[in-house]
Design a protein around this motif. Structure first.
Motif, mmCIF file in Angstrom:
data_model
loop_
_atom_site.group_PDB
_atom_site.id
_atom_site.type_symbol
_atom_site.label_atom_id
_atom_site.label_comp_id
_atom_site.label_asym_id
_atom_site.label_seq_id
_atom_site.Cartn_x
_atom_site.Cartn_y
_atom_site.Cartn_z
ATOM 1 N N TYR A 38 0.623 -1.312 0.287
ATOM 2 C CA TYR A 38 0.036 -0.470 -0.141
ATOM 3 C C TYR A 38 0.967 1.243 0.040
ATOM 4 C CZ TYR A 38 -3.519 3.721 2.050
ATOM 5 O OH TYR A 38 -4.400 4.443 2.286
ATOM 6 N N HIS A 39 2.042 1.111 0.748
ATOM 7 C CA HIS A 39 2.567 2.448 0.874
ATOM 8 C C HIS A 39 3.876 2.490 -0.449
ATOM 9 C CE1 HIS A 39 1.482 4.484 4.279
ATOM 10 N NE2 HIS A 39 1.120 3.257 4.816
ATOM 11 N N VAL A 40 4.653 1.679 -0.948
ATOM 12 C CA VAL A 40 4.830 1.308 -2.073
ATOM 13 C C VAL A 40 3.720 2.331 -3.338
ATOM 14 C CG1 VAL A 40 5.926 0.222 -4.071
ATOM 15 C CG2 VAL A 40 7.063 0.002 -1.643
ATOM 16 N N GLY A 41 3.169 1.741 -3.737
ATOM 17 C CA GLY A 41 2.120 2.324 -3.700
ATOM 18 C C GLY A 41 1.456 3.769 -4.084
ATOM 19 N N LEU A 42 1.421 3.736 -2.646
ATOM 20 C CA LEU A 42 1.077 5.392 -2.344
ATOM 21 C C LEU A 42 2.212 6.500 -2.307
ATOM 22 C CD1 LEU A 42 -0.699 7.175 -0.466
ATOM 23 C CD2 LEU A 42 0.535 7.643 1.348
ATOM 24 N N SER A 43 3.836 5.863 -2.156
ATOM 25 C CA SER A 43 5.081 6.493 -3.344
ATOM 26 C C SER A 43 4.540 6.896 -4.456
ATOM 27 C CB SER A 43 6.156 5.744 -3.083
ATOM 28 O OG SER A 43 6.498 5.490 -1.470
ATOM 29 N N ILE A 44 3.927 5.932 -5.824
ATOM 30 C CA ILE A 44 4.164 5.797 -6.813
ATOM 31 C C ILE A 44 2.881 7.394 -7.313
ATOM 32 C CG2 ILE A 44 3.508 4.266 -8.732
ATOM 33 C CD1 ILE A 44 4.804 2.185 -7.325
ATOM 34 N N VAL A 45 1.953 6.617 -6.431
ATOM 35 C CA VAL A 45 0.482 8.230 -6.270
ATOM 36 C C VAL A 45 1.221 9.158 -6.190
ATOM 37 C CG1 VAL A 45 -1.487 8.565 -5.678
ATOM 38 C CG2 VAL A 45 -1.000 6.653 -5.848
ATOM 39 N N ALA A 46 2.504 9.407 -5.373
ATOM 40 C CA ALA A 46 2.527 10.612 -5.122
ATOM 41 C C ALA A 46 3.875 11.316 -5.757
ATOM 42 C CB ALA A 46 3.621 10.394 -3.661
ATOM 43 N N ALA A 47 3.868 10.418 -6.912
ATOM 44 C CA ALA A 47 4.947 10.658 -8.458
ATOM 45 C C ALA A 47 4.030 11.030 -8.677
ATOM 46 C CB ALA A 47 6.016 9.529 -8.136
ATOM 47 N N ALA A 48 3.163 10.329 -9.245
ATOM 48 C CA ALA A 48 2.010 11.191 -10.230
ATOM 49 C C ALA A 48 1.320 12.101 -9.675
ATOM 50 C CB ALA A 48 0.799 9.895 -10.393
ATOM 51 N N PHE A 49 0.651 12.567 -8.649
ATOM 52 C CA PHE A 49 0.417 13.595 -7.685
ATOM 53 C C PHE A 49 0.808 15.280 -8.343
ATOM 54 C CE2 PHE A 49 0.357 17.039 -4.418
ATOM 55 C CZ PHE A 49 -0.935 17.283 -4.631
ATOM 56 N N TRP A 50 2.258 14.713 -7.714
ATOM 57 C CA TRP A 50 3.490 16.252 -7.880
ATOM 58 C C TRP A 50 3.483 16.148 -9.152
ATOM 59 C CZ3 TRP A 50 4.006 19.220 -5.129
ATOM 60 C CH2 TRP A 50 3.627 18.730 -3.527
ATOM 61 N N LEU A 51 3.819 14.876 -10.179
ATOM 62 C CA LEU A 51 3.461 15.531 -12.019
ATOM 63 C C LEU A 51 2.289 16.358 -12.338
ATOM 64 C CD1 LEU A 51 4.611 15.650 -14.684
ATOM 65 C CD2 LEU A 51 3.343 12.836 -14.822
ATOM 66 N N PHE A 52 0.932 16.082 -11.800
ATOM 67 C CA PHE A 52 0.236 16.814 -12.121
ATOM 68 C C PHE A 52 0.192 18.769 -10.905
ATOM 69 C CE2 PHE A 52 -4.191 17.902 -9.959
ATOM 70 C CZ PHE A 52 -4.949 17.998 -11.177
ATOM 71 N N ALA A 53 0.559 17.928 -10.011
ATOM 72 C CA ALA A 53 0.603 19.889 -9.532
ATOM 73 C C ALA A 53 1.190 20.910 -10.161
ATOM 74 C CB ALA A 53 1.286 19.428 -8.239
ATOM 75 N N VAL A 54 2.627 19.540 -11.316
ATOM 76 C CA VAL A 54 4.064 20.460 -11.579
ATOM 77 C C VAL A 54 3.381 20.863 -12.899
ATOM 78 C CG1 VAL A 54 5.681 20.087 -13.139
ATOM 79 C CG2 VAL A 54 6.027 20.086 -10.527
ATOM 80 N N LYS A 55 1.925 20.369 -13.560
ATOM 81 C CA LYS A 55 1.466 20.893 -14.860
ATOM 82 C C LYS A 55 0.538 21.621 -14.539
ATOM 83 C CE LYS A 55 3.208 17.348 -17.649
ATOM 84 N NZ LYS A 55 4.269 17.736 -19.249
#
Lengths: 81, 506
Positions: A38-55
């Motif tokens: 779950y937390h490894v998945g959360l790290s990947i989601v965090a990267a996706a979220f920050w990509l979204f935030a940057v965009k």
């Protein structure tokens, strides 16, 4: 889109406290502890979220700024071979 | 001896890299301290990641997972994956822009301007340096200990008193010498290159070690079968977080904010070529955290199974080394040691350079003027800082009542407590000089009081009013900051207009 960035981050912080897997020792595929997965998945989601935030929420006043002439074309990206 | 040879080759490569970066040196203090704001996305990513990850990411995470299980990942890794990029995004970007616009090289230069206070450095400097130095000592002591452990028995006569291994004082001295050399010659550019190289090394070796150890720990022919065997041998309590108190887990969410006030991270932010250079670190940092931490946490958890045969007396920091020695050859052992040293040195170099810069700019007050003299002083201070830190590390290694490693965790707590200061400085016009003084002094005073109460860090289960010390520290600092700021005079209108461009429209 910009307005949902910070509520999304708050949601991720809440999801970080996953009391629902707290005492669960289930092994996914026989080897991956579900709480860790779950937390490894959360790290990947965090990267996706920050990509979204940057965009979507990148500060426009900084986006418009160009590299200063003195530094342009003289990046310290990598050492010369 | 093979391990020692590999470590030696690694250190020579680092030296060559640092010295060769000197060829691009532009001869200005701005170049020495901030690489002339020329660092692009890749080097910024590697520098920031390498600086925030220490040996704890490899060795400590494995040892801690051995003790408490998979919960370590959520406790320290996924929180960092989520919140470190927040600091880069909300603080790093703004700091970079202000630094480039107004010519700041250190935190204190920014705070002096922002608060209209030339004397803020008198309070902030000793507090920040005081909290960074134990963090530096952890690296120096860790490096010496690692080299001693891996060379045990290699020199049975020459170093009989240290188990036949290179004594920790000598190993620490060599590491300090290598880091000093490339920081001295390469400045920030050399540090950034070395960080990129070292970050690549410790990430790659962490993953390689995982693949090698899976079969050794699991004991099966196939990779998947080995992982299944390793996981099923672990006690259920270690495969969940049943032994981890919710309040501790929640309190640790505050730890990643500490990087917002680390002076060496502040300096790295200032090196960025442009705002876009931040995009890659913001997006990729969470993935890098996962790549380093997940394999180590799994290995540590698997090692807790009785079938793996870890001796009860083995210190948790030695778990990874024990597994590597047992299940692989000397080559991997040497490579892993190089990886651990890489993680240590990629933090040490930034800390040394940052402290040297702070002494040159904030204490000596050198801004502008003779560039050659400024660089000379910066290098002189870097040498002095390394010498002083090495001396302090020797003293700390002989102290019996103080755990320097526990002290390190306390230092992270202190930087988290200072985090509200930088947030308020960047986003709150109501912040006052007095409020900032109050917050910094409160942090220092409460930190000393709690640390004393916790037997100078030796009580590892310490709590105040049922809370982890980080919660108390952050609460005290924030209350002092807001309370005193609301009661005292704000900076001048011209200062507010300088830092909040839309101020005049309000």
């Amino acid at each position: 889109m910009r307005s949902i960035v910070w509520p999304l981050l708050a949601l991720l912080v809440i999801l970080h406290h996953d009391f629902w897997f707290w005492n669960d020792p289930t092994l996914v595929a026989g080897w991956f502890p579900i709480g860790l997965m779950y937390h490894v998945g959360l790290s990947i989601v965090a990267a996706a979220f920050w990509l979204f935030a940057v965009k979507c929420a990148w500060p426009t006043e900084l986006v418009d700024e160009q590299p200063s002439p003195v530094n342009a074309g003289d990046s310290a990206e990598a050492p010369q071979a | 001896m093979t391990s020692l040879t590999i470590i030696g080759i690694y250190l020579v490569i680092l030296l060559l890299l640092g010295v060769s970066s000197n060829r691009l040196f532009r001869g200005t203090s701005l170049d020495y301290m901030l690489a002339s704001h020329s660092i692009g996305p890749f080097l910024l990513l590697m520098s920031l990641f390498g600086t925030t990850m220490t040996s704890f990411s490899l060795v400590g995470s494995t040892g801690k997972s051995y003790a408490v299980g998979i919960g370590v990942y959520g406790l320290m890794a996924s929180s960092s994956a989520l919140l470190h990029p927040l600091c880069f995004f909300m603080i790093g970007l703004k700091v970079w822009r202000l630094g480039k616009t107004h010519g700041y090289s250190t935190q204190i230069e920014y705070f002096k301007d922002r608060l209209d206070s030339q004397r803020i450095g008198w309070v902030l400097f000793p507090v920040v340096v005081g909290f960074v130095i134990p963090y530096v000592l952890i690296g120096i002591l860790g490096a010496g200990g690692t080299i001693n452990a891996v060379t045990q028995g290699v020199f049975p006569e020459a170093f009989a008193s240290s188990g036949g291994g290179i004594p920790a004082w000598l190993g620490s001295l060599v590491i300090c010498g290598v880091v000093l050399t490339y920081v001295f010659f390469g400045g920030m550019r050399g540090t950034a290159w070395a960080n990129a190289f070292q970050t690549t090394v410790f990430m790659a070796l962490g993953v390689i070690t995982f693949f090698v150890l899976v079969k050794g720990v699991g004991g099966k022919e196939g990779f998947l079968e080995s992982m299944q065997a390793a996981s099923s041998a672990v006690a259920p309590g270690k495969l969940s977080r049943e032994a981890m108190p919710h309040r501790i887990y929640f309190a640790f969410l505050l730890v990643p904010f500490s990087i917002g006030m680390f002076p060496h991270i502040f300096q790295h932010w200032l090196t960025a070529r442009d705002a876009n250079a931040f995009k890659l670190p913001i997006v990729v940092h969470p993935l890098f955290v996962m790549i380093v931490w997940a394999p180590c946490v799994l290995i540590g958890t698997w090692a807790s199974a009785a079938s793996v045969g870890i001796p009860d007396t083995l210190p948790s920091a030695a778990i990874l080394g024990f597994l590597v020695n047992k299940h692989s050859g000397e080559v991997l052992s040497g490579l892993l040691t190089a990886g651990i040293l890489a993680a240590i040195m990629s933090s040490l170099d930034s800390q040394f350079l940052c402290l040297g810069t702070m002494f040159t700019r904030d204490i000596l007050g050198r801004r502008g003027g003779d560039e050659k003299k400024s660089i000379f002083y910066a290098r002189l201070f870097v040498v002095a800082i390394v010498a002083v830190c090495y001396g302090l590390a020797l003293l700390a290694s002989t102290a019996k009542n103080v755990s320097i490693f526990n002290l390190g965790i306390w230092c992270f707590s202190a930087f988290s407590a200072l985090f509200p200061v930088i947030v308020a400085a960047l986003y709150w016009r109501g912040l006052t000089k007095a409020g900032t003084y109050a917050s910094i002094i409160t942090t220092a005073a409460v930190w000393i009081a709690l640390l004393r109460d916790a037997d100078w860090g030796n009580n590892t289960h310490y709590s105040f009013l049922g809370q982890h010390q980080i919660v108390t520290l952050v609460a005290a600092s924030t209350i002092a900051l807001i309370g005193v700021s609301l009661m005292t005079k704000r900076p001048s209108e011209s200062t507010l207009a300088k830092f909040f461009p839309d101020h005049h429209r309000d």
